[in-house]
Design a protein around this motif. Structure first.
Motif, PDB file in Angstrom:
ATOM      1  N   LEU A 353       0.820  -1.202   0.000  1.00  0.00           N
ATOM      2  CA  LEU A 353       0.000   0.000   0.000  1.00  0.00           C
ATOM      3  C   LEU A 353       0.861   1.262   0.000  1.00  0.00           C
ATOM      4  O   LEU A 353       0.618   2.200  -0.774  1.00  0.00           O
ATOM      5  CB  LEU A 353      -0.928  -0.006   1.233  1.00  0.00           C
ATOM      6  N   LEU A 354       1.885   1.296   0.856  1.00  0.00           N
ATOM      7  CA  LEU A 354       2.752   2.477   0.923  1.00  0.00           C
ATOM      8  C   LEU A 354       3.480   2.700  -0.394  1.00  0.00           C
ATOM      9  O   LEU A 354       3.658   3.855  -0.829  1.00  0.00           O
ATOM     10  CB  LEU A 354       3.755   2.315   2.067  1.00  0.00           C
ATOM     11  N   ALA A 355       3.901   1.601  -1.031  1.00  0.00           N
ATOM     12  CA  ALA A 355       4.645   1.726  -2.281  1.00  0.00           C
ATOM     13  C   ALA A 355       3.737   2.114  -3.446  1.00  0.00           C
ATOM     14  O   ALA A 355       4.051   3.039  -4.216  1.00  0.00           O
ATOM     15  CB  ALA A 355       5.365   0.405  -2.586  1.00  0.00           C
ATOM     16  N   GLU A 356       2.604   1.425  -3.594  1.00  0.00           N
ATOM     17  CA  GLU A 356       1.723   1.684  -4.729  1.00  0.00           C
ATOM     18  C   GLU A 356       1.110   3.072  -4.687  1.00  0.00           C
ATOM     19  O   GLU A 356       0.923   3.714  -5.719  1.00  0.00           O
ATOM     20  CB  GLU A 356       0.619   0.628  -4.768  1.00  0.00           C
ATOM     21  N   GLU A 357       0.777   3.551  -3.483  1.00  0.00           N
ATOM     22  CA  GLU A 357       0.142   4.868  -3.363  1.00  0.00           C
ATOM     23  C   GLU A 357       1.158   5.988  -3.173  1.00  0.00           C
ATOM     24  O   GLU A 357       0.779   7.157  -3.141  1.00  0.00           O
ATOM     25  CB  GLU A 357      -0.850   4.869  -2.199  1.00  0.00           C
ATOM     26  N   ALA A 358       2.435   5.644  -3.026  1.00  0.00           N
ATOM     27  CA  ALA A 358       3.494   6.637  -2.809  1.00  0.00           C
ATOM     28  C   ALA A 358       3.126   7.561  -1.646  1.00  0.00           C
ATOM     29  O   ALA A 358       3.146   8.790  -1.758  1.00  0.00           O
ATOM     30  CB  ALA A 358       3.747   7.440  -4.084  1.00  0.00           C
ATOM     31  N   VAL A 359       2.804   6.951  -0.499  1.00  0.00           N
ATOM     32  CA  VAL A 359       2.348   7.699   0.666  1.00  0.00           C
ATOM     33  C   VAL A 359       3.454   8.604   1.191  1.00  0.00           C
ATOM     34  O   VAL A 359       4.619   8.195   1.286  1.00  0.00           O
ATOM     35  CB  VAL A 359       1.881   6.729   1.769  1.00  0.00           C
ATOM     36  N   GLN A 360       3.092   9.843   1.536  1.00  0.00           N
ATOM     37  CA  GLN A 360       4.057  10.810   2.050  1.00  0.00           C
ATOM     38  C   GLN A 360       3.851  11.121   3.533  1.00  0.00           C
ATOM     39  O   GLN A 360       4.800  11.490   4.218  1.00  0.00           O
ATOM     40  CB  GLN A 360       3.964  12.106   1.240  1.00  0.00           C
ATOM     41  N   VAL A 361       2.623  11.028   4.015  1.00  0.00           N
ATOM     42  CA  VAL A 361       2.322  11.319   5.418  1.00  0.00           C
ATOM     43  C   VAL A 361       1.436  10.190   5.965  1.00  0.00           C
ATOM     44  O   VAL A 361       0.448   9.810   5.326  1.00  0.00           O
ATOM     45  CB  VAL A 361       1.598  12.670   5.590  1.00  0.00           C
ATOM     46  N   VAL A 362       1.810   9.659   7.133  1.00  0.00           N
ATOM     47  CA  VAL A 362       1.004   8.623   7.795  1.00  0.00           C
ATOM     48  C   VAL A 362       0.530   9.165   9.134  1.00  0.00           C
ATOM     49  O   VAL A 362       1.336   9.622   9.956  1.00  0.00           O
ATOM     50  CB  VAL A 362       1.811   7.329   8.026  1.00  0.00           C
ATOM     51  N   LEU A 363      -0.780   9.128   9.347  1.00  0.00           N
ATOM     52  CA  LEU A 363      -1.398   9.483  10.633  1.00  0.00           C
ATOM     53  C   LEU A 363      -1.946   8.180  11.220  1.00  0.00           C
ATOM     54  O   LEU A 363      -2.928   7.640  10.716  1.00  0.00           O
ATOM     55  CB  LEU A 363      -2.511  10.509  10.433  1.00  0.00           C
ATOM     56  N   HIS A 364      -1.274   7.691  12.259  1.00  0.00           N
ATOM     57  CA  HIS A 364      -1.598   6.351  12.785  1.00  0.00           C
ATOM     58  C   HIS A 364      -2.535   6.480  13.988  1.00  0.00           C
ATOM     59  O   HIS A 364      -2.100   6.717  15.109  1.00  0.00           O
ATOM     60  CB  HIS A 364      -0.306   5.639  13.181  1.00  0.00           C
ATOM     61  N   GLY A 397       9.089   3.979   7.385  1.00  0.00           N
ATOM     62  CA  GLY A 397      10.480   4.405   7.307  1.00  0.00           C
ATOM     63  C   GLY A 397      11.190   3.796   6.122  1.00  0.00           C
ATOM     64  O   GLY A 397      11.955   4.475   5.420  1.00  0.00           O
ATOM     65  N   ALA A 398      10.947   2.507   5.857  1.00  0.00           N
ATOM     66  CA  ALA A 398      11.590   1.835   4.728  1.00  0.00           C
ATOM     67  C   ALA A 398      11.138   2.418   3.392  1.00  0.00           C
ATOM     68  O   ALA A 398      11.898   2.439   2.419  1.00  0.00           O
ATOM     69  CB  ALA A 398      11.300   0.340   4.779  1.00  0.00           C
ATOM     70  N   ALA A 399       9.878   2.892   3.338  1.00  0.00           N
ATOM     71  CA  ALA A 399       9.347   3.446   2.095  1.00  0.00           C
ATOM     72  C   ALA A 399       9.713   4.917   1.903  1.00  0.00           C
ATOM     73  O   ALA A 399       9.376   5.509   0.867  1.00  0.00           O
ATOM     74  CB  ALA A 399       7.824   3.287   2.072  1.00  0.00           C
ATOM     75  N   GLY A 400      10.390   5.515   2.883  1.00  0.00           N
ATOM     76  CA  GLY A 400      10.790   6.914   2.760  1.00  0.00           C
ATOM     77  C   GLY A 400       9.648   7.898   2.944  1.00  0.00           C
ATOM     78  O   GLY A 400       9.669   8.997   2.382  1.00  0.00           O
ATOM     79  N   VAL A 401       8.634   7.516   3.740  1.00  0.00           N
ATOM     80  CA  VAL A 401       7.523   8.428   4.034  1.00  0.00           C
ATOM     81  C   VAL A 401       8.077   9.671   4.727  1.00  0.00           C
ATOM     82  O   VAL A 401       8.990   9.595   5.550  1.00  0.00           O
ATOM     83  CB  VAL A 401       6.488   7.714   4.935  1.00  0.00           C
ATOM     84  N   GLU A 402       7.519  10.851   4.403  1.00  0.00           N
ATOM     85  CA  GLU A 402       8.016  12.105   4.979  1.00  0.00           C
ATOM     86  C   GLU A 402       7.752  12.197   6.480  1.00  0.00           C
ATOM     87  O   GLU A 402       8.644  12.530   7.269  1.00  0.00           O
ATOM     88  CB  GLU A 402       7.362  13.310   4.286  1.00  0.00           C
ATOM     89  N   GLY A 438      16.677   8.335   8.892  1.00  0.00           N
ATOM     90  CA  GLY A 438      16.992   9.748   8.729  1.00  0.00           C
ATOM     91  C   GLY A 438      16.063  10.508   7.822  1.00  0.00           C
ATOM     92  O   GLY A 438      15.965  11.728   7.912  1.00  0.00           O
ATOM     93  N   THR A 439      15.321   9.821   6.939  1.00  0.00           N
ATOM     94  CA  THR A 439      14.472  10.537   5.989  1.00  0.00           C
ATOM     95  C   THR A 439      13.043  10.714   6.489  1.00  0.00           C
ATOM     96  O   THR A 439      12.313  11.575   5.987  1.00  0.00           O
ATOM     97  CB  THR A 439      14.425   9.781   4.649  1.00  0.00           C
ATOM     98  N   THR A 440      12.629   9.922   7.442  1.00  0.00           N
ATOM     99  CA  THR A 440      11.252  10.000   7.947  1.00  0.00           C
ATOM    100  C   THR A 440      11.227  10.669   9.313  1.00  0.00           C
ATOM    101  O   THR A 440      12.001  10.305  10.198  1.00  0.00           O
ATOM    102  CB  THR A 440      10.634   8.591   8.065  1.00  0.00           C
ATOM    103  N   VAL A 441      10.349  11.642   9.458  1.00  0.00           N
ATOM    104  CA  VAL A 441      10.168  12.333  10.736  1.00  0.00           C
ATOM    105  C   VAL A 441       9.106  11.585  11.535  1.00  0.00           C
ATOM    106  O   VAL A 441       7.926  11.592  11.180  1.00  0.00           O
ATOM    107  CB  VAL A 441       9.747  13.798  10.523  1.00  0.00           C
ATOM    108  N   PHE A 442       9.544  10.923  12.607  1.00  0.00           N
ATOM    109  CA  PHE A 442       8.627  10.194  13.475  1.00  0.00           C
ATOM    110  C   PHE A 442       8.303  11.052  14.692  1.00  0.00           C
ATOM    111  O   PHE A 442       9.204  11.641  15.304  1.00  0.00           O
ATOM    112  CB  PHE A 442       9.252   8.882  13.952  1.00  0.00           C
ATOM    113  N   SER A 443       7.026  11.096  15.068  1.00  0.00           N
ATOM    114  CA  SER A 443       6.622  11.832  16.274  1.00  0.00           C
ATOM    115  C   SER A 443       5.381  11.193  16.859  1.00  0.00           C
ATOM    116  O   SER A 443       4.701  10.391  16.206  1.00  0.00           O
ATOM    117  CB  SER A 443       6.362  13.308  15.958  1.00  0.00           C
ATOM    118  N   MET A 444       5.094  11.543  18.097  1.00  0.00           N
ATOM    119  CA  MET A 444       3.939  11.016  18.820  1.00  0.00           C
ATOM    120  C   MET A 444       3.188  12.167  19.463  1.00  0.00           C
ATOM    121  O   MET A 444       3.808  13.145  19.882  1.00  0.00           O
ATOM    122  CB  MET A 444       4.384  10.037  19.907  1.00  0.00           C
ATOM    123  N   VAL A 445       1.883  12.042  19.559  1.00  0.00           N
ATOM    124  CA  VAL A 445       1.060  13.046  20.219  1.00  0.00           C
ATOM    125  C   VAL A 445       0.222  12.336  21.277  1.00  0.00           C
ATOM    126  O   VAL A 445      -0.537  11.422  20.956  1.00  0.00           O
ATOM    127  CB  VAL A 445       0.144  13.804  19.232  1.00  0.00           C
TER     128      VAL A 445
END
Length: 644
Positions: A353-364, A397-402, A438-445
């Motif tokens: 899913l991440l690869a086919e849709e070229a996802v840039q932002v994930v809200l989990h 992270g592996a897919a390079g999501v922003e 290093g390419t993906t900004v991970f954060s928690m709220v």
């Protein structure tokens, strides 16, 4: 046999029968008039009336058809119908007097009067007799259901009168709280005290109770209905006649108050402003898109005009509902919606899913969040909340999501239950990934309870209120932080947009709200009063049920208490210890082994060890595990501390 004959007749055939019976009553009424008078030669008088009879029958037939008497149903033969019969009898009496005068018949002057009275009584009497015959036939063919009416007031009496003519319902008694009515007859039925309801129902073979007490408050009515239901009765409630014709609104007191009215503060409201740029024109994936938080994330992200919005959801119904709600809006602004049915615990689906849709932002936002349910199903909760987060975050992270933003919970702070521990381990997993991608900004709220979300306390209280109470509170000292869904999601999006990597953002939720106070507010906002020792005549009880497994009296928002302001008002950043990469791997390996063996006790032991807070650790240990120093974040700038 008789019932079959009655039901086989059409309306015209029944009207012909009524007309024939009424015409038959004419000679009988004449005979009655002659017999009740002292005539020297009754036989001669009767013979004199024979030539007059055809004229009288013809006139009566025409008048009856004109008045429409044959068309009136037996069960509707009351009031106005009787007045029509009286009018017919009077006109028939006048016609008889005229015919006697024209024929010069020497009959007593009282004959037309006695005929009029006799004819009226015979018409009414025959119809009452036919009604009882028809009712008897229906009762034998279709036994009537015997009912007791609860409430002998105006509404109850009107209901009893209406049901006396009903084909399938037979009222047999009243029950009423009013002592002055008990022991008397009302509308032809005896009235009993509520204490004798079960006794009388057993004696009379009653299985259904009709509640005819519209003046009672809805909670009391609901309590009464629920009590009768526990006794094995079928219960039906009758509204007042004023409500039925629209003079009074039905159940207007039960209109739920808006959740934000119980917040005790002004909700934070504002635009996303420049934070919207982090989502505009991008491909955004929202996991748990059909949930309360997930669906609101979708709404607010949609307002930022992303290029594509992917709705990732495990529940088919929830996905259908959120997609249907957003579809028209998305089409109107040119955003492509992609509904995806699946689980965050499936690495192959997530990777594809991440690869086919070229996802840039994930809200989990996908998580099992209900404390008692997760406590009762710990392995399912841990698999979804920990390994689901680890799978989605690692693949992102592996897919390079922003950007990857984890929606966490204040229950992750010093967790006292499986749900809180699972969220804390999910935070630690994301913190670890933040040091290695290093390419993906991970954060928690992290934030507290959300007013109005599925399973939250306000909708629960409102549902209990609709059922007549009681409202259940586990402990009178319990307090919780609350936010509205809209403000929580807005702050999540702002925090995610301003993240630089590895932060645990904490939302300022104001002061914690006592749950007991919240229960009182829900009751009073609906126009009712709390029933307690100080007010025994109140409407709704509040019942203290005791703490549930894994439940804390109060939640916290930070482990260390070290909170740093950020550029956004109402958003703080918590400085907390974290686990090393080796420790996280060890925790996940131990948890996987316990889950593979189906060992709940071992799984609980693993999460208890790795979610232990530094402040609670034995002397000489700064963190659970090996005591290795906290790793520095790679290539990340410090969090900005300007306050807006």
């Amino acid at each position: 046999m008789l019932l079959k004959l009655i039901t086989s007749l059409n309306r015209s055939q029944k009207a012909l029968i009524f007309l024939s019976v009424d015409l038959l009553m004419v000679p009988l009424a004449l005979l009655f008039a002659l017999l009740v008078q002292e005539l020297p030669e009754p036989g001669r008088a009767l013979a004199q009336l024979v030539p007059v009879l055809p004229w009288l029958l013809g006139l009566v037939g025409v008048l009856e058809l004109g008045l429409g008497l044959p068309k009136i149903q037996l069960k509707a033969y009351e009031g106005r119908a009787m007045l029509r019969s009286l009018l017919l009898a009077v006109v028939a009496g006048i016609a008889l007097a005229s015919l006697l005068h024209l024929a010069r018949l020497a009959l007593p002057s009282g004959t037309p009067i006695i005929f009029t009275l006799g004819y009226f009584l015979l018409m009414v009497g025959t119809r009452m007799l036919l009604l009882q015959v028809v009712r008897g036939a229906y009762r034998r063919g279709n036994p009537r259901r015997r009912v007791i009416i609860y409430g002998a007031g105006t509404t109850g009496r009107q209901l009893a009168s209406a049901l006396h003519n009903h084909e399938s319902i037979d009222p047999v008694a009243f029950v009423d709280d009013n002592a002055s009515l008990q022991g008397v007859m009302v509308a032809g039925l005896p009235v009993y005290a509520p204490a004798r309801l079960r006794e009388q129902a057993g004696l009379r073979g009653v299985k259904r109770i009709l509640l005819a007490m519209p003046s009672l408050s809805q909670p009391r009515l609901a309590r009464t209905a629920r009590l009768l239901g526990t006794w094995g009765f079928e219960v039906q409630t009758l509204p007042s006649f004023a409500q039925l014709i629209g003079e009074e609104p039905l159940l207007d007191k039960l209109t739920p108050a808006a959740p934000q009215s119980f917040l005790g503060r002004i909700p934070h409201a504002g635009a996303l402003e420049e934070a919207a740029a982090a989502y505009a024109g991008r491909v955004v994936l929202v996991s748990g898109a059909g949930g309360s938080i997930g669906s609101e994330l979708c709404r607010q992200v949609l307002a930022c005009h992303p290029r594509r919005l992917i709705l990732f959801e495990l529940s088919e119904l929830a996905l259908y509902n959120v997609h249907r709600e957003l579809e028209q809006t998305a089409q109107g602004i040119g955003v492509t919606l992609v509904p995806v049915l699946g689980s965050v615990t499936d690495p192959r689906q997530v990777r594809r899913l991440l690869a086919e849709e070229a996802v840039q932002v994930v809200l989990h936002a996908a998580a099992y969040k209900h404390v008692p349910l997760v406590e009762a199903n710990p392995l399912s909760g841990l698999a979804n909340n920990i390994f689901g987060t680890q799978t989605l975050a690692a693949e992102a992270g592996a897919a390079g999501v922003e950007r990857f933003i984890l929606v966490s919970s204040d229950k992750a702070v010093r967790p006292a239950n499986v749900m809180g521990a699972s969220k804390r381990l999910a935070e630690l997993v994301v913190q670890d990934l933040a040091t290695r991608h290093g390419t993906t900004v991970f954060s928690m709220v992290r934030f507290g309870n959300v007013l109005g979300s599925s399973g939250s306390v306000v909708p629960l209280f409102q549902e209990q209120l609709r059922q007549g109470g009681p409202l259940t509170v586990t402990d009178p000292r319990m307090r919780r932080y609350f936010m509205t869904i809209r403000e929580a999601v807005q702050l999540v999006l702002k925090a995610g947009a301003g993240a630089e990597g590895g932060e645990i953002f904490v939302l300022d939720m104001g002061d914690p709200v006592p749950i007991l106070k919240l229960a009182r507010q829900v009751i009073e906002s609906a126009g009712y009063t709390v029933r307690d020792a100080a007010n025994p005549a109140g409407d709704i009880d509040i019942e203290i049920t005791g703490l549930r497994p894994g439940e804390k009296l109060e939640e916290e928002i930070s482990i260390s208490g070290d909170l740093v302001p950020t550029r956004y008002r109402k958003i703080l950043c918590a400085r907390e210890a974290r686990l090393s990469e080796i420790e996280v791997a060890t925790a996940l390996r131990g948890l996987r082994a316990a889950m593979a063996a189906g060992d709940v006790a071992q799984a609980r032991a693993v999460i208890a060890r790795w979610t232990e807070c530094p402040e609670d650790a034995p002397a000489g240990r700064t963190r659970p595990g090996s005591g290795a120093p906290e790793p520095a974040r790679r290539g990340r700038r410090p969090v900005k501390s300007e306050v807006r």
